[in-house]
Design an enzyme around this catalytic site. Structure first.
Site, PDB file in Angstrom:
ATOM      1  CE1 TYR A  42       1.106  -0.320   4.336  1.00  0.00           C
ATOM      2  CE2 TYR A  42      -0.179   1.750   4.266  1.00  0.00           C
ATOM      3  CZ  TYR A  42       0.896   0.864   5.186  1.00  0.00           C
ATOM      4  OH  TYR A  42       1.355   1.114   6.208  1.00  0.00           O
ATOM      5  NE  ARG A  92       6.856   4.155   0.389  1.00  0.00           N
ATOM      6  CZ  ARG A  92       6.371   5.037   1.462  1.00  0.00           C
ATOM      7  NH1 ARG A  92       7.368   5.409   2.189  1.00  0.00           N
ATOM      8  NH2 ARG A  92       5.307   5.463   1.477  1.00  0.00           N
ATOM      9  NE  ARG A 106      -5.067 -19.943   4.072  1.00  0.00           N
ATOM     10  CZ  ARG A 106      -4.199 -20.785   4.627  1.00  0.00           C
ATOM     11  NH1 ARG A 106      -4.199 -22.100   4.436  1.00  0.00           N
ATOM     12  NH2 ARG A 106      -3.297 -20.288   5.591  1.00  0.00           N
ATOM     13  CE  LYS A 146       3.213   3.131   3.282  1.00  0.00           C
ATOM     14  NZ  LYS A 146       3.362   3.125   4.561  1.00  0.00           N
ATOM     15  CD  GLU A 204      10.017   1.769  10.419  1.00  0.00           C
ATOM     16  OE1 GLU A 204       9.840   2.998   9.660  1.00  0.00           O
ATOM     17  OE2 GLU A 204       9.983   0.657  10.308  1.00  0.00           O
TER      18      GLU A 204
END
Ligand code: PDD
Length: 297
Positions: free
Chosen positions: A32, A51, A99, A146, A178
Site C-alpha cells: 500500500y 516506492r 488458498r 510497505k 522507527e
C-alpha cells in the site's frame, strides 16, 4: 456516501466488493501507499509511485500499474470526493487464487483506493507534541517493503495508547528502529539531526527523505545512523515524520522529558520549511510564454 476506487472504477463504497479468496485478505500478500493531499493536490506523488513500484518488484507482483494510472486514481478520488486536505490510501494485492502458500504467475492484482479528509497542515499534535513509549519491534525482516502486514504495529500502538502514550518507537537491543507508522529523528546537543540509515529494518519514508533535504537546505547537518533509546532520551529534541502528519514533536520518551519537554526549535523550523516548500507557488515553464504573450497584449 464516499466514492472509492476498485479495479478500474470509481464507485460508492457500499458497491465495492472483494473476493474472500483475495490473497491480500488471506495472507496480507499486499502492499500500500498513503499520499498526502494538500490544497487538493497530491504531495510527493512521484516518490510514492516509485516506492509502490519497488514494493511490487520485491514481492514479484505481476503487473505494477503505470504512473499515469496511479496519478489518475488520485485525481479521481480528489475530484469525486471533493478532497481539499487529507490522504489517499491505495492498496494492491497479488490477486485472487485458491488458498495456497505457494503463489503462481498470472494473477490479476486487486487495486483498491479510498480518500480521507484530515487536518495535516494544522495537525492538533503539531503544537502540543506527543508522548512516546519504547516497545520491542515485533515485525518481520523486510520492513523496507510497505506491506499491509501491520498486526505488530497495530498491537504495539494499541497497547501504548491504552497506557496513555500517543505512539511507540519500536526497538531492538536498545536501538530505535522507527515509530509504528513514522520515522524517528533526534537532535543532539550540537544541533545535529540524526535519523536511522536505510536498510531492511525500516521503511524508507517519503517524508523522511523530504525532511532530510529540507534540513540540509536550511543549513542543518544530518547524520543517517542508528541511535539508542538512551541517546534519544538525552537528546535536545526528538520528532517523527510521516505523510499524514509531516512532522510531530516528541516531548517525552518512556516518561522522561526530551530537552525541556516542549516542541524544539529545530523541529519547528523543519516543519515550517516543509510547509513553505509545499505552498510556494511553482513556476510552470510551459505557462511562461502564455503570460509573456498576455503581457504584450
Ligand atoms: N505509514 N515507517 C512506517 C513503519 C510507516 O508505516 C510509515 C508510514 C512511515 C513514514 O512513511 P511516509 O513518510 O512515506 O509516510 C515510516 C503510513 C502513513 C500509514 O501506514 O498510514
Amino acid at each position: 456516501m464516499a466514492l472509492v476506487y476498485l479495479n478500474g472504477e470509481l464507485m460508492d463504497e457500499a458497491q465495492a466488493k472483494i473476493s474472500v479468496f483475495d490473497r491480500g485478505f488471506l495472507f496480507a500478500d499486499s502492499i500500500y501507499e498513503v499520499t498526502a493531499i494538500i490544497n487538493g493536490r497530491p504531495v510527493y506523488l512521484d516518490d510514492h509511485f516509485k516506492r509502490l513500484t519497488r514494493s511490487c518488484q520485491e514481492l514479484g507482483f505481476e503487473a505494477p500499474m503505470t504512473q499515469s494510472e496511479f496519478s489518475g486514481i488520485h485525481q479521481g478520488l480528489i475530484m469525486g470526493n471533493d478532497l481539499h486536505e487529507g490522504v489517499v490510501y491505495l492498496q494492491m494485492t497479488r490477486g485472487v487464487a485458491e488458498r495456497n502458500f505457494t503463489y503462481f504467475e498470472g494473477l490479476a492484482p486487486t487495486v483498491f483506493a479510498f480518500s480521507k479528509a484530515m487536518d495535516i497542515l494544522d495537525h492538533p499534535k503539531a503544537r502540543s507534541g506527543i508522548k512516546i513509549k519504547t516497545a520491542p519491534d515485533l515485525r518481520w525482516a523486510r520492513c523496507d517493503i510497505k506491506t499491509t502486514q501491520l498486526t505488530a504495529q497495530s498491537m504495539t500502538k494499541t497497547t501504548v495508547n491504552r497506557n496513555g502514550f500517543d505512539d511507540a518507537w519500536m526497538t531492538k537491543d536498545g536501538w530505535v528502529m522507527e515509530g509504528t507508522s513514522n520515522n524517528a529523528f533526534i537532535v543532539d546537543d550540537r544541533g545535529v539531526i540524526i535519523t536511522r540509515d536505510l536498510s531492511s529494518v525500516i521503511l524508507a519514508g517519503v517524508t523522511r527523505m523530504a525532511v532530510i533535504d529540507i534540513a540540509k537546505t536550511l543549513g542543518f547537518t544530518v547524520e543517517e545512523r542508528a541511535f539508542t533509546v538512551t541517546e534519544a532520551q538525552n537528546a535536545r529534541e526528538a520528532f517523527c515524520t510521516s505523510t499524514s502528519t509531516i512532522a510531530l514533536p516528541v516531548i517525552e520518551i518512556d516518561g522522561e522529558p526530551v530537552g525541556r519537554g516542549n516542541p524544539g526549535d529545530v523541529y519547528k523550523s523543519i516543519r515550517q520549511g516543509f510547509i513553505d516548500a509545499l505552498l510556494r507557488p511553482k513556476v510552470v515553464p510551459n505557462q511562461m510564454p502564455l503570460s509573456l504573450k498576455q503581457m504584450r497584449e
